[in-house]
Design an enzyme around this catalytic site. Structure first.
Site, PDB file in Angstrom:
ATOM      1  N   ASP A  93       7.561 -21.615  17.490  1.00  0.00           N
ATOM      2  CA  ASP A  93       7.118 -22.353  15.992  1.00  0.00           C
ATOM      3  C   ASP A  93       6.121 -21.415  15.189  1.00  0.00           C
ATOM      4  OD1 ASP A  93       6.529 -24.104  14.135  1.00  0.00           O
ATOM      5  OD2 ASP A  93       6.020 -25.785  15.062  1.00  0.00           O
TER       6      ASP A  93
ATOM      7  N   GLU B 185      11.511 -21.736  14.712  1.00  0.00           N
ATOM      8  CA  GLU B 185      11.213 -23.140  13.836  1.00  0.00           C
ATOM      9  C   GLU B 185      10.053 -22.577  12.746  1.00  0.00           C
ATOM     10  OE1 GLU B 185       8.760 -27.264  14.484  1.00  0.00           O
ATOM     11  OE2 GLU B 185       9.892 -26.344  16.265  1.00  0.00           O
TER      12      GLU B 185
ATOM     13  N   GLU C 272      10.240 -30.358   9.329  1.00  0.00           N
ATOM     14  CA  GLU C 272       9.260 -31.437   9.717  1.00  0.00           C
ATOM     15  C   GLU C 272       8.478 -32.040   8.655  1.00  0.00           C
ATOM     16  OE1 GLU C 272       5.193 -29.662  11.499  1.00  0.00           O
ATOM     17  OE2 GLU C 272       6.895 -29.160  12.697  1.00  0.00           O
TER      18      GLU C 272
ATOM     19  N   HIS D  45      10.673 -34.353  14.914  1.00  0.00           N
ATOM     20  CA  HIS D  45       9.356 -34.166  15.064  1.00  0.00           C
ATOM     21  C   HIS D  45       8.652 -35.178  15.334  1.00  0.00           C
ATOM     22  CE1 HIS D  45       5.440 -33.609  13.091  1.00  0.00           C
ATOM     23  NE2 HIS D  45       5.491 -32.549  13.487  1.00  0.00           N
TER      24      HIS D  45
END
Length: 386
Positions: free
Chosen positions: A193, A224, A250, A300
């Site tokens: 991420d 991500e 998200e 998420h």
């Protein structure tokens, strides 16, 4: 049964370790909950992710929306949602307003499930997965020896998928993920991420591609948030240039924002959150949109029991969802609101079986995690040092 009141409930808790990543730090975590009361004594809980950052604003929005729902039937969550949405289009068709409307809708599903004695996933048509793998969502910014100990712990605990965060500089990022892969071995799914969606200084597509190329040989399950949340063209460029699947969304709200991703050809994995994107039904629409574009869903889920419950019920009803996010950063409210512990075995989660969302909020918890009003802006992200 009729709705009698919307009660905003603000709580505060300190995680066991400071939340630190490329976008800043969170020294304290607020939870902004809406409790919907009815004339039959059944209550429901919903939560908005906006409340982590602006709890007093959430309280004001709940109070502004309350007159529209008092007297309505809580057993009709979609009708109540549509009323709230359609009468607040000027200011709540997206962003914080929509997020709070989604929290109210979430609480109504909770009431309906409790009234009927059924878990929410049964109300949504039933689970399509017997079980789903969970991934340990940690790997925040910390000294490398502490990070590697964390990774070893997840491996020892039986996780088959793990996420680590980057974004502190290309060389440091690549070295970090190389070390993590060495510790985890080749078989564990590793998600990376970059957390650029709400980074004050997000990567350009070129910067994301540079880092992604260095990670290509490390068998990354997905990369991500490689770009800013609304840099749809940048996402598309990164996706076109890298063999690693690209995930994001998200912090996006509504099917309309996600449509921008898919029109740009920007995502392999969409990551809506029922506590932010507009509630349970809106996330179902987003999941169907993703499926129509051949994309996966990975909801998420990074807050309290209420948020996990809503997203997990959704996940078990979503054919194109293949993982559950399990936050591992030491947040006490992650577990303490569940009426029954979640069932985990050998790295997998099983569908929740308690009525409604399977969450509760008693007076003891309200006292234990009383709102830290002196830190009402305490969760504003502060730029982390690089």
């Amino acid at each position: 049964m009729r709705i009698t009141r919307l009660e905003p409930v603000l709580l505060s808790a300190k995680p066991t370790e400071e939340i630190r990543w490329s976008g800043g730090t969170l020294p304290i975590i607020h939870a902004s909950i809406v409790q919907v009361h009815t004339d039959e004594g059944i209550t429901g809980l919903g939560e908005t992710y906006v409340g982590i950052f602006a709890p007093l604003a959430v309280k004001g929005i709940i109070e502004a929306l309350e007159p529209l729902v008092v007297g309505e039937d809580p057993m009709q969550p979609l009708a109540v949602y549509q009323k709230l949405y359609s009468k607040n289009l000027f200011w709540a068709r997206n962003g914080a307003g929509l997020s709070v409307i989604g929290a109210i809708e979430m609480a109504l599903w909770d009431i309906k499930g409790k009234a009927l004695g059924l878990p929410v996933h049964s109300l949504l048509g039933g689970a399509v997965h017997e079980k789903l793998p969970i991934y340990a969502s940690g790997g925040l910014e910390k000294p490398i020896d502490q990070l590697l100990d964390e990774m070893r712990r997840y491996k020892d605990e039986g996780f088959t998928a793990i996420k680590a965060r980057i974004g502190m500089g290309a060389a440091k990022d690549v070295s970090k993920i190389q070390r993590v892969r060495e510790v985890l071995g080749p078989d564990i799914n590793l998600m990376v991420d970059a957390v650029q969606g709400h980074n004050p200084q997000p990567w350009s597509a070129a910067e994301a591609i540079q880092v992604g190329h260095e990670l290509t040989d490390l068998n990354i399950r997905w990369l991500e948030e490689p770009c800013a949340a609304t840099d749809y063209a940048g996402y598309a460029q990164v996706r076109a240039k890298l063999p690693i699947p690209i995930a994001g969304g998200e912090s996006s709200a509504s099917i309309h924002e996600f449509r921008n991703f898919f029109q740009a050809g920007a995502l392999d994995i969409a990551q809506p959150d029922a506590a932010h994107a507009g509630g349970i039904e809106e996330c179902r629409k987003i999941a169907a949109l993703a499926q129509s574009h051949g994309a996966e869903i990975a909801f998420h889920s990074w807050s309290s029991s209420i948020v996990l419950a809503a997203n997990y019920h959704l996940a078990f009803c979503t054919p194109n969802c293949h993982f559950l996010e399990f936050p591992t950063w030491g947040y006490p409210l992650r577990d303490e609101l569940f009426t029954r512990p979640l069932r985990f075995e050998n790295g997998y989660a099983y569908p929740p079986d308690a009525p409604g969302l399977g969450v509760t909020l008693d007076e003891e918890l309200r006292r234990k995690y009383a709102f830290a009003s002196e830190n009402a802006a305490g969760a504003v992200m502060q730029r982390a040092g690089v």
